[in-house]
Motif scaffolding. Structure first.
Motif, PDB file in Angstrom:
ATOM      1  N   SER A 229      -1.478  54.521  -8.688  1.00 56.53           N
ATOM      2  CA  SER A 229      -1.919  54.344 -10.066  1.00 56.53           C
ATOM      3  C   SER A 229      -2.393  55.685 -10.590  1.00 56.53           C
ATOM      4  O   SER A 229      -2.972  56.486  -9.852  1.00 56.53           O
ATOM      5  CB  SER A 229      -3.061  53.326 -10.108  1.00 56.53           C
ATOM      6  OG  SER A 229      -3.887  53.505 -11.238  1.00 56.53           O
ATOM      7  N   GLU A 252       2.690  55.808 -10.836  1.00 51.19           N
ATOM      8  CA  GLU A 252       3.362  54.674 -11.471  1.00 51.19           C
ATOM      9  C   GLU A 252       2.346  53.923 -12.324  1.00 51.19           C
ATOM     10  O   GLU A 252       1.387  53.333 -11.810  1.00 51.19           O
ATOM     11  CB  GLU A 252       3.953  53.753 -10.402  1.00 51.19           C
ATOM     12  CG  GLU A 252       4.491  52.415 -10.914  1.00 51.19           C
ATOM     13  CD  GLU A 252       5.496  52.582 -12.020  1.00 51.19           C
ATOM     14  OE1 GLU A 252       5.259  52.019 -13.113  1.00 51.19           O
ATOM     15  OE2 GLU A 252       6.501  53.298 -11.819  1.00 51.19           O
ATOM     16  N   ASP A 253       2.553  53.942 -13.651  1.00 52.80           N
ATOM     17  CA  ASP A 253       1.583  53.347 -14.570  1.00 52.80           C
ATOM     18  C   ASP A 253       1.421  51.850 -14.363  1.00 52.80           C
ATOM     19  O   ASP A 253       0.358  51.296 -14.626  1.00 52.80           O
ATOM     20  CB  ASP A 253       2.008  53.624 -16.020  1.00 52.80           C
ATOM     21  CG  ASP A 253       0.932  53.220 -17.015  1.00 52.80           C
ATOM     22  OD1 ASP A 253      -0.182  53.792 -16.943  1.00 52.80           O
ATOM     23  OD2 ASP A 253       1.191  52.329 -17.841  1.00 52.80           O
ATOM     24  N   GLY A 254       2.454  51.181 -13.883  1.00 53.82           N
ATOM     25  CA  GLY A 254       2.370  49.734 -13.664  1.00 53.82           C
ATOM     26  C   GLY A 254       1.376  49.332 -12.597  1.00 53.82           C
ATOM     27  O   GLY A 254       1.018  48.153 -12.485  1.00 53.82           O
ATOM     28  N   LEU A 255       0.884  50.305 -11.812  1.00 54.75           N
ATOM     29  CA  LEU A 255      -0.077  50.022 -10.746  1.00 54.75           C
ATOM     30  C   LEU A 255      -1.527  50.176 -11.196  1.00 54.75           C
ATOM     31  O   LEU A 255      -2.445  49.969 -10.399  1.00 54.75           O
ATOM     32  CB  LEU A 255       0.173  50.956  -9.560  1.00 54.75           C
ATOM     33  CG  LEU A 255       1.513  50.816  -8.844  1.00 54.75           C
ATOM     34  CD1 LEU A 255       1.666  51.922  -7.805  1.00 54.75           C
ATOM     35  CD2 LEU A 255       1.652  49.450  -8.186  1.00 54.75           C
ATOM     36  N   ARG A 303       3.928  43.580 -15.266  1.00 52.64           N
ATOM     37  CA  ARG A 303       4.078  45.028 -15.064  1.00 52.64           C
ATOM     38  C   ARG A 303       3.974  45.400 -13.590  1.00 52.64           C
ATOM     39  O   ARG A 303       4.646  46.332 -13.132  1.00 52.64           O
ATOM     40  CB  ARG A 303       3.100  45.807 -15.920  1.00 52.64           C
ATOM     41  CG  ARG A 303       1.639  45.658 -15.622  1.00 52.64           C
ATOM     42  CD  ARG A 303       0.857  46.695 -16.442  1.00 52.64           C
ATOM     43  NE  ARG A 303      -0.567  46.454 -16.463  1.00 52.64           N
ATOM     44  CZ  ARG A 303      -1.402  46.832 -15.506  1.00 52.64           C
ATOM     45  NH1 ARG A 303      -0.941  47.437 -14.433  1.00 52.64           N
ATOM     46  NH2 ARG A 303      -2.710  46.596 -15.626  1.00 52.64           N
ATOM     47  N   ALA A 307       6.812  47.392 -11.486  1.00 51.72           N
ATOM     48  CA  ALA A 307       6.490  48.555 -10.654  1.00 51.72           C
ATOM     49  C   ALA A 307       6.969  48.339  -9.226  1.00 51.72           C
ATOM     50  O   ALA A 307       7.533  49.252  -8.600  1.00 51.72           O
ATOM     51  CB  ALA A 307       4.978  48.807 -10.679  1.00 51.72           C
ATOM     52  N   LYS A 310      10.718  48.861  -9.039  1.00 51.95           N
ATOM     53  CA  LYS A 310      11.076  50.279  -9.150  1.00 51.95           C
ATOM     54  C   LYS A 310      10.846  51.003  -7.821  1.00 51.95           C
ATOM     55  O   LYS A 310      11.670  51.821  -7.393  1.00 51.95           O
ATOM     56  CB  LYS A 310      10.259  50.932 -10.272  1.00 51.95           C
ATOM     57  CG  LYS A 310      10.680  50.514 -11.663  1.00 51.95           C
ATOM     58  CD  LYS A 310       9.664  50.892 -12.711  1.00 51.95           C
ATOM     59  CE  LYS A 310       9.516  52.380 -12.886  1.00 51.95           C
ATOM     60  NZ  LYS A 310       8.581  52.708 -13.994  1.00 51.95           N
ATOM     61  N   SER A 324      -3.691  51.596  -5.160  1.00 48.91           N
ATOM     62  CA  SER A 324      -3.913  50.902  -6.423  1.00 48.91           C
ATOM     63  C   SER A 324      -5.310  50.294  -6.442  1.00 48.91           C
ATOM     64  O   SER A 324      -6.226  50.793  -5.780  1.00 48.91           O
ATOM     65  CB  SER A 324      -2.814  49.844  -6.625  1.00 48.91           C
ATOM     66  OG  SER A 324      -2.883  49.283  -7.921  1.00 48.91           O
TER      67      SER A 324
END
Length: 377
Positions: A229, A252-255, A303, A307, A310, A324
């Protein structure tokens, strides 16, 4: 509030190519209740074309219900799932325009794809066969009026195959070693600390915890990549471990942690005193967001799932350290187990604790470790 739907789709061809049809159902993502269905005889086509047509029909049916929804597509077609997830190339000219059309139904990032066994896709398969039967008889498929009351329990991920030995033929799994960041000044006070607050740094104890985690993970010797994150406390934790491992950190912004809105910085008791009705609603439904500009667990689930996919695509077959926060890590574990949203309230996840999940090529996942803090003793 945007809905969350599950789309189950299938297609078939009697002759491949031959008389073909598709079927699709849309379920409420929280209750599993059937809310829409679609089926059509499409003439002479292949199985794969029919499967793609079923996918498109299911997505469009979900969009008609809520154009802002997030969708989890579940199909027993490994080809379609892998191609739409971006892991396999689409080489056949008949399927390229269909895949392109499917991607236009919802914005990028709002649809995830999961493989399920054929027996778990029986409703879509039944509708596809009904459509083919009707078409070959010269009729149009018509929905049965009682279909709308069919209810099945929601399932986040396919159930594991019977017996651990059945996993042996699926190749090397991708392993997520999930590390929660070390303590911040807010952690021991049990204050809400999400992505909408002050973004605190690690405390002295938190930095010590990160060092101990780095030692333990270096001794493990299998970490091949580090993803984290972008928040300060996770960056500091990840960089401490990555330096020991000799690896770079990818962000990774989704974390990132969920946004707790007006509750940021408050204790549970303070939130209960100031926003009792909002708190009760939040505890009762994953779709409810905290007061103000907060983020629901439904949004977080979407989200975090994106993540996860990905990372799985980029690091297939490798062991990845994922650094995270409490909510995203619990969400990834919940999804791996196929557990309901309220299971998150039944998990303990200490600062700098380690969990591990393995993901297999057929879409199954296996929880290997939960809340290990032995390195902190």
């Amino acid at each position: 509030m945007p809905s969350r739907f599950i789309v189950e789709a299938d297609g078939g061809s009697r002759g491949n190519p031959g008389p073909a049809g598709y079927g699709a159902v849309v379920r409420d993502g929280d209750t599993g209740q059937l809310v829409a269905e679609a089926a059509e005889f499409i003439g002479h086509a292949t199985n794969n074309v029919a499967e793609y047509r079923g996918l498109i029909a299911g997505l469009k049916a979900a969009r008609e219900l809520d154009p802002d929804a997030s969708v989890d597509v579940r199909m027993d077609s490994k080809l379609v799932v892998e191609q739409m997830s971006g892991r396999w190339k689409i080489k056949h000219p008949d399927m390229q325009p269909l895949a392109a059309e499917a991607r236009t139904v919802f914005p990028r990032g709002r649809v995830t794809y999961t493989w399920i066994p054929r027996e778990r896709n029986k409703d879509a398969d039944r509708l596809a066969n009904e459509a083919m039967d009707a078409g070959q008889a010269g009729r149009r498929w018509e929905p049965k009026p009682e279909a709308a009351v069919v209810v099945e329990p929601p399932l986040e991920t396919p159930a594991p195959k019977a017996g651990w030995a059945a996993l042996a033929d699926l190749g090397t799994p991708t392993t997520f070693v999930l590390l929660r960041h070390g303590e911040t000044p807010l952690t021991p006070e049990k204050r809400f600390s999400g992505s909408g607050g002050t973004d605190p740094e690690l405390s002295d104890k938190g930095r010590w915890q990160a060092e101990r985690a780095a030692e333990a993970l270096a001794a493990r010797g299998s970490i091949q990549a580090v993803v984290a994150s972008p928040m300060l406390r996770t960056r500091q934790t990840a960089e401490t471990v990555a330096a020991r491992l000799g690896l770079e950190v990818r962000y990774e912004d989704g974390l990132r942690e969920v946004d707790f809105g007006d509750w940021e910085g408050l204790t549970f008791g303070e939130v209960q005193e100031r926003y009792p009705e909002d708190l009760a609603a939040w505890l009762g439904s994953a779709k409810v967001k905290p007061t103000g500009s907060g983020e629901s667990f439904t949004t977080l689930t979407h989200r975090a799932g994106v993540a996860r996919d990905k990372i799985l695509t980029r690091y297939a077959g490798k062991t990845v350290l994922v650094v995270s926060h409490v909510s995203p890590i619990k969400t990834l574990i919940r999804l791996a187990l196929g557990a309901p949203p309220d299971s998150m309230y039944r998990m303990e996840l200490s600062a700098a604790s380690i969990c591990a999940v393995q993901y297999y090529a057929d879409g199954n996942a296996s929880l290997r470790l939960l809340n290990d803090t032995s390195h902190l003793r």
